[in-house]
Structure formats: C-alpha cells, structure tokens
Write a protein that holds these residues in place. Structure first.
Motif, PDB file in Angstrom:
ATOM      1  N   ARG A 228       1.613   6.337  -6.916  1.00 50.26           N
ATOM      2  CA  ARG A 228       0.685   7.555  -7.250  1.00 50.26           C
ATOM      3  C   ARG A 228       1.343   8.812  -7.306  1.00 50.26           C
ATOM      4  NH1 ARG A 228      -4.525   7.075  -4.009  1.00 50.26           N
ATOM      5  NH2 ARG A 228      -5.147   8.838  -5.276  1.00 50.26           N
ATOM      6  N   SER A 229       2.077   9.142  -6.356  1.00 45.91           N
ATOM      7  CA  SER A 229       2.658  10.569  -6.178  1.00 45.91           C
ATOM      8  C   SER A 229       3.637  10.633  -7.378  1.00 45.91           C
ATOM      9  CB  SER A 229       3.464  10.649  -4.893  1.00 45.91           C
ATOM     10  OG  SER A 229       4.258  11.821  -4.708  1.00 45.91           O
TER      11      SER A 229
ATOM     12  N   SER B  94      -1.084   7.140 -12.999  1.00 50.04           N
ATOM     13  CA  SER B  94      -1.608   6.435 -11.741  1.00 50.04           C
ATOM     14  C   SER B  94      -2.561   5.411 -11.899  1.00 50.04           C
ATOM     15  CB  SER B  94      -1.722   7.553 -10.595  1.00 50.04           C
ATOM     16  OG  SER B  94      -2.915   8.125 -10.715  1.00 50.04           O
TER      17      SER B  94
ATOM     18  N   TYR C  38       2.245   1.810  -3.437  1.00 44.06           N
ATOM     19  CA  TYR C  38       1.238   2.029  -4.397  1.00 44.06           C
ATOM     20  C   TYR C  38       1.114   3.645  -4.024  1.00 44.06           C
ATOM     21  CZ  TYR C  38      -2.982   3.106  -6.632  1.00 44.06           C
ATOM     22  OH  TYR C  38      -3.951   3.363  -7.477  1.00 44.06           O
ATOM     23  N   VAL C  39       0.981   4.008  -2.885  1.00 46.17           N
ATOM     24  CA  VAL C  39       0.792   5.492  -2.789  1.00 46.17           C
ATOM     25  C   VAL C  39       2.082   6.214  -3.338  1.00 46.17           C
ATOM     26  CG1 VAL C  39       0.659   7.188  -0.868  1.00 46.17           C
ATOM     27  CG2 VAL C  39      -0.546   5.270  -0.504  1.00 46.17           C
ATOM     28  N   SER C  40       3.172   5.757  -3.000  1.00 47.88           N
ATOM     29  CA  SER C  40       4.430   6.472  -3.503  1.00 47.88           C
ATOM     30  C   SER C  40       4.409   6.547  -5.194  1.00 47.88           C
ATOM     31  CB  SER C  40       5.562   6.102  -2.967  1.00 47.88           C
ATOM     32  OG  SER C  40       5.667   5.981  -1.631  1.00 47.88           O
TER      33      SER C  40
ATOM     34  N   CYS D 274      -1.920  -2.265  -7.830  1.00 49.00           N
ATOM     35  CA  CYS D 274      -2.463  -2.383  -6.522  1.00 49.00           C
ATOM     36  C   CYS D 274      -2.843  -3.781  -6.297  1.00 49.00           C
ATOM     37  CB  CYS D 274      -3.766  -1.532  -6.530  1.00 49.00           C
ATOM     38  SG  CYS D 274      -4.610  -1.594  -5.104  1.00 49.00           S
TER      39      CYS D 274
ATOM     40  N   HIS E 117       0.812  -1.173   0.083  1.00 50.01           N
ATOM     41  CA  HIS E 117       0.180  -0.125   0.041  1.00 50.01           C
ATOM     42  C   HIS E 117       1.022   1.132  -0.207  1.00 50.01           C
ATOM     43  CE1 HIS E 117      -3.130   2.724   0.923  1.00 50.01           C
ATOM     44  NE2 HIS E 117      -2.472   3.124   2.103  1.00 50.01           N
ATOM     45  N   ARG E 118       1.882   1.359   0.815  1.00 54.98           N
ATOM     46  CA  ARG E 118       2.855   2.436   0.820  1.00 54.98           C
ATOM     47  C   ARG E 118       3.573   2.549  -0.517  1.00 54.98           C
ATOM     48  NH1 ARG E 118       3.619   0.455   6.065  1.00 54.98           N
ATOM     49  NH2 ARG E 118       5.548  -0.688   5.674  1.00 54.98           N
TER      50      ARG E 118
END
Length: 211
Positions: free
Chosen positions: A191-192, A199, A187-189, A207, A184-185
């Motif tokens: 996206r950024s 994304s 994937y968040v990175s 994901c 999850h972390r």
C-alpha cells in the motif's frame, strides 16, 4: 532421471495429484509425466517470484523434480503431494541461496516479463479498470519483488497460488499466525509503495482471504 520423464503427455484429462503420485511411487513413469504437467507451471511461477530470475527458476524447477523423484519413497500415500512438492522447492531455493548467494543476487536484476492480471489474483471475468490495467499490474509485480522474502512468499502462496493460510504455513514450515502476519505486513508495505489508486488494486489482488 531421464529428460523424457519430464515431457508431459497429451490426451485425456489428468487424474488428481494424490492418485498420480501414488501410481508414480509404484513405478508408473507415465503418471509422473502427468504430475509434472499439472504442477510444474504453477511451481515455476512460485520459483520465479522467489528468485526473480526465470533462468534460476528453470534450474530450480528441474532440481526440485529430481529431488521429488529421489524422495518418492518418502511420500505418504493418500496425502496431497502439493504441499510436499512446494516444500521441496522452497528448500531447494534456500539451499541454493546459501550455496551461491552472489548468483542469486546477480540474477535478481534480470528483467522478468509482466504477468497477466489473473496471475495476480484477479478473476478473468472482471471488467473493472484495475483488472485490465497493465500499468497497475506492472507496478504491483515490481512492488512485490521489493518485499522481504518471507512477506513475498506469504503473499505469493496465499494469493498468486491460491493456497489457504494453513496450506501456506505447511509449505513455509511455520504457523498460520506467522503466515497471516507476514502477508499483512507485506500488504501494508505494498500500500505504501503503490499509492492510493494502485493500492485499491492490491487490496483486491493481494490481501489474504483464505484461512
């Protein structure tokens, strides 16, 4: 281990990994060649992602199978050998980083050719724009390479390798919750790093969706 044992044979369809490993454990070298042909391509891709170097991945792949050969008596008959083999590969990578971190970091600057979209988890029969856009594939691969190693490994195992969260946790020697958190972390990175359009591609490709 003779190099000839690593050359895959051709012909009939391969047996399941557990059956091949059992036969190899009993002394059947032909079964080892089949097991190598079955596992090596995906294991090599996993090592390329960890090392970011095809040359290092080549070396670690051979070292991993040498260790499998030496430890074959420890294999538990009937068990899926893939998590065991992946764990050996992961330990080989960790040991090499500890032994020669400078070489690993230097090799990380090597240019690795772009991988096909289906290696990023996109189904081959998808015909939408992001499934075939080589620019987005390249961006996703580059972004993945910048993630911390634990996050990158979690995404590689659950998406590129198609492992379930439980299987990924076994390979990484951690818990399912830890794998989910790392993915999850990561994937968040991603996206950024990738921005809005890319994304959306990452959402489909990276994901985690298996438990």
């Amino acid at each position: 281990m003779p190099e000839s044992m690593l050359r895959p044979s051709s012909g009939a369809a391969m047996s399941p990994p557990a059956e091949l490993m059992e036969r190899y454990q009993s002394g059947d070298a032909h079964s080892f060649r089949e097991l190598y042909a079955l596992v090596a391509p995906r294991l090599h891709r996993y090592l390329v992602t960890l090392t970011r170097s095809r040359a290092l991945a080549d070396d670690m792949l051979q070292l991993t199978f040498l260790k499998v050969h030496r430890a074959r008596a420890a294999y538990v008959r009937g068990a899926d050998p893939l998590p065991w083999i992946y764990s050996i590969a992961r330990r080989t990578f960790i040991d090499e980083v500890r032994r020669d971190r400078g070489a690993i970091l230097a090799a990380a600057t090597e240019t690795v050719p772009e991988v096909a979209a289906d290696l990023m988890g996109v189904a081959a029969d998808r015909d939408d724009e992001t499934a075939t856009d080589p620019e987005l594939v390249g961006q996703a691969v580059d972004a993945l390479a910048t993630l911390p190693s634990q996050q990158r490994e979690a995404i590689v195992l659950t998406k590129l390798e198609g492992k379930s969260v439980a299987e990924a946790a076994e390979i990484a020697r951690t818990t399912s919750c830890a794998i989910k958190g790392r993915a999850h972390r990561g994937y968040v990175s991603l996206r950024s790093l990738l921005g809005a359009r890319a994304s959306r591609y990452a959402a489909a490709s990276f994901c985690p969706d298996r438990t």
